[in-house]
Design a protein around this motif. Structure first.
Motif, PDB file in Angstrom:
ATOM      1  N   GLN A   1     -61.727 -72.283 -52.446  1.00  0.00           N
ATOM      2  CA  GLN A   1     -62.792 -72.065 -53.604  1.00  0.00           C
ATOM      3  C   GLN A   1     -64.151 -71.964 -52.841  1.00  0.00           C
ATOM      4  OE1 GLN A   1     -63.301 -73.833 -57.416  1.00  0.00           O
ATOM      5  NE2 GLN A   1     -63.265 -72.278 -58.239  1.00  0.00           N
ATOM      6  N   ILE A   2     -64.746 -70.869 -52.390  1.00  0.00           N
ATOM      7  CA  ILE A   2     -66.465 -70.702 -51.680  1.00  0.00           C
ATOM      8  C   ILE A   2     -67.475 -70.594 -53.104  1.00  0.00           C
ATOM      9  CG2 ILE A   2     -67.765 -69.521 -50.424  1.00  0.00           C
ATOM     10  CD1 ILE A   2     -65.438 -68.752 -48.985  1.00  0.00           C
ATOM     11  N   ALA A   3     -67.824 -71.450 -53.040  1.00  0.00           N
ATOM     12  CA  ALA A   3     -69.396 -71.489 -54.002  1.00  0.00           C
ATOM     13  C   ALA A   3     -70.651 -70.086 -54.256  1.00  0.00           C
ATOM     14  CB  ALA A   3     -70.201 -72.736 -53.885  1.00  0.00           C
ATOM     15  N   ASP A   4     -70.638 -69.671 -55.217  1.00  0.00           N
ATOM     16  CA  ASP A   4     -71.658 -68.343 -54.858  1.00  0.00           C
ATOM     17  C   ASP A   4     -73.079 -69.032 -54.530  1.00  0.00           C
ATOM     18  OD1 ASP A   4     -72.685 -66.030 -55.442  1.00  0.00           O
ATOM     19  OD2 ASP A   4     -72.229 -65.019 -57.316  1.00  0.00           O
ATOM     20  N   LEU A   5     -73.643 -69.172 -53.896  1.00  0.00           N
ATOM     21  CA  LEU A   5     -74.984 -70.266 -53.662  1.00  0.00           C
ATOM     22  C   LEU A   5     -75.500 -68.939 -53.682  1.00  0.00           C
ATOM     23  CD1 LEU A   5     -73.902 -71.544 -50.568  1.00  0.00           C
ATOM     24  CD2 LEU A   5     -74.400 -72.253 -52.870  1.00  0.00           C
ATOM     25  N   ASN A   6     -75.952 -67.818 -53.923  1.00  0.00           N
ATOM     26  CA  ASN A   6     -77.037 -66.391 -54.235  1.00  0.00           C
ATOM     27  C   ASN A   6     -76.780 -65.964 -55.838  1.00  0.00           C
ATOM     28  OD1 ASN A   6     -74.976 -64.959 -53.495  1.00  0.00           O
ATOM     29  ND2 ASN A   6     -76.177 -64.400 -51.748  1.00  0.00           N
ATOM     30  N   GLY A   7     -75.655 -66.041 -56.310  1.00  0.00           N
ATOM     31  CA  GLY A   7     -75.614 -65.130 -57.719  1.00  0.00           C
ATOM     32  C   GLY A   7     -75.278 -63.896 -56.988  1.00  0.00           C
ATOM     33  N   GLY A   8     -75.009 -63.044 -56.447  1.00  0.00           N
ATOM     34  CA  GLY A   8     -74.317 -62.061 -56.259  1.00  0.00           C
ATOM     35  C   GLY A   8     -73.099 -61.992 -55.749  1.00  0.00           C
ATOM     36  N   GLY A   9     -72.048 -63.155 -55.937  1.00  0.00           N
ATOM     37  CA  GLY A   9     -70.883 -62.314 -55.580  1.00  0.00           C
ATOM     38  C   GLY A   9     -70.847 -63.416 -54.360  1.00  0.00           C
ATOM     39  N   VAL A  10     -69.441 -63.448 -53.862  1.00  0.00           N
ATOM     40  CA  VAL A  10     -69.280 -64.130 -52.823  1.00  0.00           C
ATOM     41  C   VAL A  10     -69.159 -63.789 -51.710  1.00  0.00           C
ATOM     42  CG1 VAL A  10     -67.849 -65.935 -51.508  1.00  0.00           C
ATOM     43  CG2 VAL A  10     -68.024 -66.197 -53.673  1.00  0.00           C
ATOM     44  N   SER A  11     -70.029 -63.391 -50.791  1.00  0.00           N
ATOM     45  CA  SER A  11     -69.972 -62.821 -49.683  1.00  0.00           C
ATOM     46  C   SER A  11     -70.236 -63.842 -48.271  1.00  0.00           C
ATOM     47  CB  SER A  11     -71.273 -61.664 -48.777  1.00  0.00           C
ATOM     48  OG  SER A  11     -71.545 -61.618 -48.008  1.00  0.00           O
ATOM     49  N   LEU A  12     -69.677 -63.639 -47.018  1.00  0.00           N
ATOM     50  CA  LEU A  12     -69.233 -64.540 -46.203  1.00  0.00           C
ATOM     51  C   LEU A  12     -70.691 -64.532 -44.974  1.00  0.00           C
ATOM     52  CD1 LEU A  12     -66.212 -65.784 -45.831  1.00  0.00           C
ATOM     53  CD2 LEU A  12     -67.707 -66.640 -47.042  1.00  0.00           C
ATOM     54  N   GLU A  13     -71.341 -63.787 -45.158  1.00  0.00           N
ATOM     55  CA  GLU A  13     -72.401 -62.381 -44.413  1.00  0.00           C
ATOM     56  C   GLU A  13     -73.261 -63.575 -43.847  1.00  0.00           C
ATOM     57  OE1 GLU A  13     -71.887 -60.292 -42.581  1.00  0.00           O
ATOM     58  OE2 GLU A  13     -69.884 -59.107 -43.196  1.00  0.00           O
ATOM     59  N   ASP A  14     -73.808 -63.720 -42.446  1.00  0.00           N
ATOM     60  CA  ASP A  14     -75.553 -64.718 -42.229  1.00  0.00           C
ATOM     61  C   ASP A  14     -76.106 -64.443 -43.455  1.00  0.00           C
ATOM     62  OD1 ASP A  14     -74.085 -65.562 -40.079  1.00  0.00           O
ATOM     63  OD2 ASP A  14     -74.665 -63.909 -38.494  1.00  0.00           O
ATOM     64  N   GLY A  15     -77.172 -65.158 -44.068  1.00  0.00           N
ATOM     65  CA  GLY A  15     -77.567 -64.898 -44.541  1.00  0.00           C
ATOM     66  C   GLY A  15     -77.813 -64.632 -46.134  1.00  0.00           C
ATOM     67  N   GLU A  16     -76.086 -65.276 -47.100  1.00  0.00           N
ATOM     68  CA  GLU A  16     -75.590 -64.223 -48.104  1.00  0.00           C
ATOM     69  C   GLU A  16     -75.255 -66.017 -48.697  1.00  0.00           C
ATOM     70  OE1 GLU A  16     -75.315 -62.137 -49.945  1.00  0.00           O
ATOM     71  OE2 GLU A  16     -76.478 -61.172 -47.794  1.00  0.00           O
ATOM     72  N   ASP A  17     -74.082 -66.365 -49.053  1.00  0.00           N
ATOM     73  CA  ASP A  17     -73.891 -67.681 -49.783  1.00  0.00           C
ATOM     74  C   ASP A  17     -73.233 -68.574 -47.954  1.00  0.00           C
ATOM     75  OD1 ASP A  17     -73.728 -66.900 -52.483  1.00  0.00           O
ATOM     76  OD2 ASP A  17     -72.501 -65.591 -51.697  1.00  0.00           O
ATOM     77  N   ARG A  18     -74.023 -69.234 -47.577  1.00  0.00           N
ATOM     78  CA  ARG A  18     -74.548 -70.063 -46.371  1.00  0.00           C
ATOM     79  C   ARG A  18     -75.499 -70.906 -46.840  1.00  0.00           C
ATOM     80  NH1 ARG A  18     -71.234 -68.926 -41.200  1.00  0.00           N
ATOM     81  NH2 ARG A  18     -69.604 -66.868 -41.568  1.00  0.00           N
ATOM     82  N   TYR A  19     -75.160 -71.555 -45.850  1.00  0.00           N
ATOM     83  CA  TYR A  19     -76.671 -72.974 -46.164  1.00  0.00           C
ATOM     84  C   TYR A  19     -76.574 -73.886 -45.168  1.00  0.00           C
ATOM     85  CZ  TYR A  19     -73.254 -77.257 -47.503  1.00  0.00           C
ATOM     86  OH  TYR A  19     -72.602 -78.204 -47.556  1.00  0.00           O
ATOM     87  N   ILE A  20     -77.599 -74.492 -44.956  1.00  0.00           N
ATOM     88  CA  ILE A  20     -77.363 -75.586 -44.245  1.00  0.00           C
ATOM     89  C   ILE A  20     -76.972 -77.307 -44.241  1.00  0.00           C
ATOM     90  CG2 ILE A  20     -79.641 -76.595 -42.281  1.00  0.00           C
ATOM     91  CD1 ILE A  20     -81.591 -74.307 -42.469  1.00  0.00           C
ATOM     92  N   ALA A  21     -75.886 -77.791 -43.800  1.00  0.00           N
ATOM     93  CA  ALA A  21     -74.965 -78.796 -43.926  1.00  0.00           C
ATOM     94  C   ALA A  21     -75.738 -79.665 -43.038  1.00  0.00           C
ATOM     95  CB  ALA A  21     -73.502 -78.322 -43.952  1.00  0.00           C
ATOM     96  N   GLY A  22     -76.363 -79.979 -42.309  1.00  0.00           N
ATOM     97  CA  GLY A  22     -76.318 -80.606 -41.471  1.00  0.00           C
ATOM     98  C   GLY A  22     -76.575 -79.953 -39.859  1.00  0.00           C
ATOM     99  N   GLN A  23     -76.501 -81.310 -38.868  1.00  0.00           N
ATOM    100  CA  GLN A  23     -77.436 -80.742 -37.502  1.00  0.00           C
ATOM    101  C   GLN A  23     -75.819 -81.159 -36.905  1.00  0.00           C
ATOM    102  OE1 GLN A  23     -80.888 -82.591 -37.785  1.00  0.00           O
ATOM    103  NE2 GLN A  23     -80.298 -83.644 -35.809  1.00  0.00           N
ATOM    104  N   ALA A  24     -76.155 -81.365 -35.639  1.00  0.00           N
ATOM    105  CA  ALA A  24     -74.974 -81.092 -34.352  1.00  0.00           C
ATOM    106  C   ALA A  24     -75.246 -81.889 -33.817  1.00  0.00           C
ATOM    107  CB  ALA A  24     -74.334 -79.924 -33.899  1.00  0.00           C
ATOM    108  N   VAL A  25     -76.562 -82.308 -33.343  1.00  0.00           N
ATOM    109  CA  VAL A  25     -77.567 -83.161 -32.798  1.00  0.00           C
ATOM    110  C   VAL A  25     -78.211 -84.338 -33.020  1.00  0.00           C
ATOM    111  CG1 VAL A  25     -79.591 -83.386 -30.834  1.00  0.00           C
ATOM    112  CG2 VAL A  25     -78.295 -81.514 -30.772  1.00  0.00           C
ATOM    113  N   PRO A  26     -77.201 -85.769 -32.880  1.00  0.00           N
ATOM    114  CA  PRO A  26     -77.555 -86.754 -33.439  1.00  0.00           C
ATOM    115  C   PRO A  26     -79.338 -86.707 -33.743  1.00  0.00           C
ATOM    116  CG  PRO A  26     -75.928 -87.076 -31.996  1.00  0.00           C
ATOM    117  CD  PRO A  26     -76.788 -86.154 -31.738  1.00  0.00           C
ATOM    118  N   LYS A  27     -79.366 -87.835 -34.896  1.00  0.00           N
ATOM    119  CA  LYS A  27     -80.561 -87.797 -34.833  1.00  0.00           C
ATOM    120  C   LYS A  27     -81.027 -89.621 -34.327  1.00  0.00           C
ATOM    121  CE  LYS A  27     -80.900 -85.455 -39.478  1.00  0.00           C
ATOM    122  NZ  LYS A  27     -81.020 -85.558 -40.961  1.00  0.00           N
TER     123      LYS A  27
END
Length: 509
Positions: free
Chosen positions: A336-362
């Motif tokens: 189940q995918i969250a509607d982050l921007n309120g415009g319906g679920v979309s998997l395109e870049d810039g749509e319902d995506r968020y920065i979930a972490g980084q790949a390089v260790p801190k």
């Protein structure tokens, strides 16, 4: 190389001058032919192939040159105050005609506080030194020799009269304004030795900014002839702190224990990729995929998950957010995918995506512990990385029951009955780990009344002894530093680490 050293009373001068000229030459060729009549013919009989495909023959030549000059003055007063000044000039044939030279000065100062008179009362401090520096460094890696020039290459064959003629076309956009990528770095540090040099402490801080960053841009045609252009426009910042400690808590004739640890806190940020080039505004895409899911068993869409985003660290997970598993109405489950921007679920870049972490260790850990008892010794190397994420693409693929029976699935897959392969943050996990890299046990065999044998040592080493991690995949020790298609992703493309046992014998005569 010229050097001059002079000591006069409390003053000491060390002057060094260097000059170097380099020329490298790379050349080669290849020819491809196919449709041999018999398998016995090969590259020693190329004329035995019936077909010679277009672009099956090629040759290349490159001769990059570099001239470098450096001067350094090192001045020390009373063994306490140190000043170092560097001036370096480099010229590379790879850059434009007006920008071949780069000038990279640097200056650093150090104060040996431990030699001051007011430190004599602090007998437990054996040495104390503080230092700071600032300097510039140039980079020419990653570009070809003739990028600043207008190049042409064969692009086909056309008839001219009764004869075929090879036609030529521009290979790429030329950039006569290409210049050195420059990194400006400030660093400062402190070193301490305490308790008879049995406790060593070091702290270093650095902050660097890369400007005129070399980057390949997508540009419009026209006004440009080709759709990509290498230019000096972007900027990036790297900063961090490194802490080191060395302890010798036990030191006698028969026993000695040494503990050394190094902890590095690092971070970077892509500052900008926008700018002007010859009156044209050039910018990179807001979201650029760096790494995605691939390999056997993966047949889903939107598989790009690690991105380059301006204003963020290089290599961040940019993903849809999964709020849990929901029934698909046929006995299976989907994400189940969250509607982050309120415009319906979309998997395109810039749509319902968020920065979930980084790949390089801190944070990166390195530690070595060694112990000696008479002729026996043990050494243990420990490494670790923290503050980053790993995407478990293997579980995403093989927990998907839609793949079965064409592909194998995991043991738990039938029970959970997930019938979805959408890449979300559901399988994004903490990548923290502590790895016991190796342990070595040695014995320096006592020798008595030996005329020819000087020393004899036996040893046993176990590599990859153990790993402590909460990661559910095979290993969290995947690519977490090189920016390529595997950055931060575990999807069967990394051969798992194996344990090795080595017995050693060293004999000196």
């Amino acid at each position: 190389m010229l050097s001059y050293k002079k000591e006069w009373r409390k003053h000491f001068f060390d002057v060094l001058g260097l000059a170097e000229v380099q020329k490298d030459q790379y050349s080669g060729f290849y020819t491809t032919v196919t449709n041999f009549s018999i398998d016995g013919l090969g590259y020693n009989n190329l004329q035995g192939g019936a077909l010679r495909p277009w672009e099956g023959t090629n040759s290349y030549y490159e001769d990059p040159r570099l001239a470098s000059f450096m001067g350094r003055v090192n001045y020390t007063y009373d063994d306490r105050y140190i000043l170092t000044v560097n001036a370096r000039g480099d010229a590379s044939s790879k850059f434009g005609s007006n920008h071949k030279w780069g000038f990279f000065p640097a200056v650093s100062v150090a104060w040996v506080v431990g030699k001051e008179k007011f430190m004599e009362k602090l007998t437990f401090i054996d040495n104390l030194k503080v230092r700071a520096g600032y300097g510039l460094a140039g980079n020419q890696n990653g570009i070809d020799s003739y990028t600043s020039l207008n190049l042409i290459h064969p692009n086909g064959v056309a008839p001219v009269g009764s004869s075929p003629v090879v036609t030529m076309d521009q290979l790429k956009n030329m950039n006569p304004d290409l210049k050195w990528e420059v990194k400006q770095t400030f660093n400062a540090g402190i070193e301490m030795a305490l308790l008879g040099n049995r406790l060593l402490l070091t702290a270093n801080y650095y902050n660097s900014k890369t400007k005129d960053m070399l980057y390949l841009y997508n540009v419009s045609v026209p006004p440009f002839t080709y759709n990509t252009l290498l230019a000096n426009i972007g900027s990036m910042r790297n900063y961090g702190t490194e802490l080191s400690i060395g302890i010798t808590p036990l030191k006698t004739k028969d026993m000695e224990l040494n503990i050394n640890a190094n902890l590095t806190f690092q971070q970077n940020k892509l500052l900008s990729l926008d700018g002007n080039y010859q009156g044209e505004h050039i910018s990179a895409t807001e979201y650029k995929s760096l790494a995605g899911l691939d390999g056997a068993g993966f047949h889903g869409g939107y598989n790009h998950i690690v991105y380059q985003i301006v204003g963020q660290p290089l290599g961040v997970f940019y993903l849809p957010h999964c709020t849990g598993l929901v029934s698909d109405g046929n006995g299976g489950y989907t994400y189940q995918i969250a509607d982050l921007n309120g415009g319906g679920v979309s998997l395109e870049d810039g749509e319902d995506r968020y920065i979930a972490g980084q790949a390089v260790p801190k944070t990166i850990l390195g530690s070595n512990i060694s112990f000696r008892y008479k002729d026996f010794d043990v050494s243990l190397q420990i490494n670790g990385a923290f503050g980053h994420k790993v995407y478990n693409g293997t579980s995403l693929t093989y927990m998907n029951m839609n793949s079965f029976p064409d592909y194998n699935v995991m043991k738990k897959a039938p029970t959970r009955n997930i019938k979805d392969q959408t890449a979300t943050d559901y399988w994004l996990e903490d990548g923290d780990y502590v790895n016991f890299d190796y342990i070595t046990v040695g014995w320096n065999v006592p020798l008595k009344n030996t005329r020819y044998l000087q020393s004899l040592r036996l040893s046993l080493t176990v590599n990859n002894l153990a790993t402590i991690s909460g990661y559910s995949g095979l290993t969290p020790m995947i690519n977490s530093s090189s920016v390529n298609s595997t950055l931060g992703i575990d999807d069967k493309r990394n051969y798992p680490l194996y344990r090795t046992y080595t017995i050693g014998l060293s004999v000196n005569f």
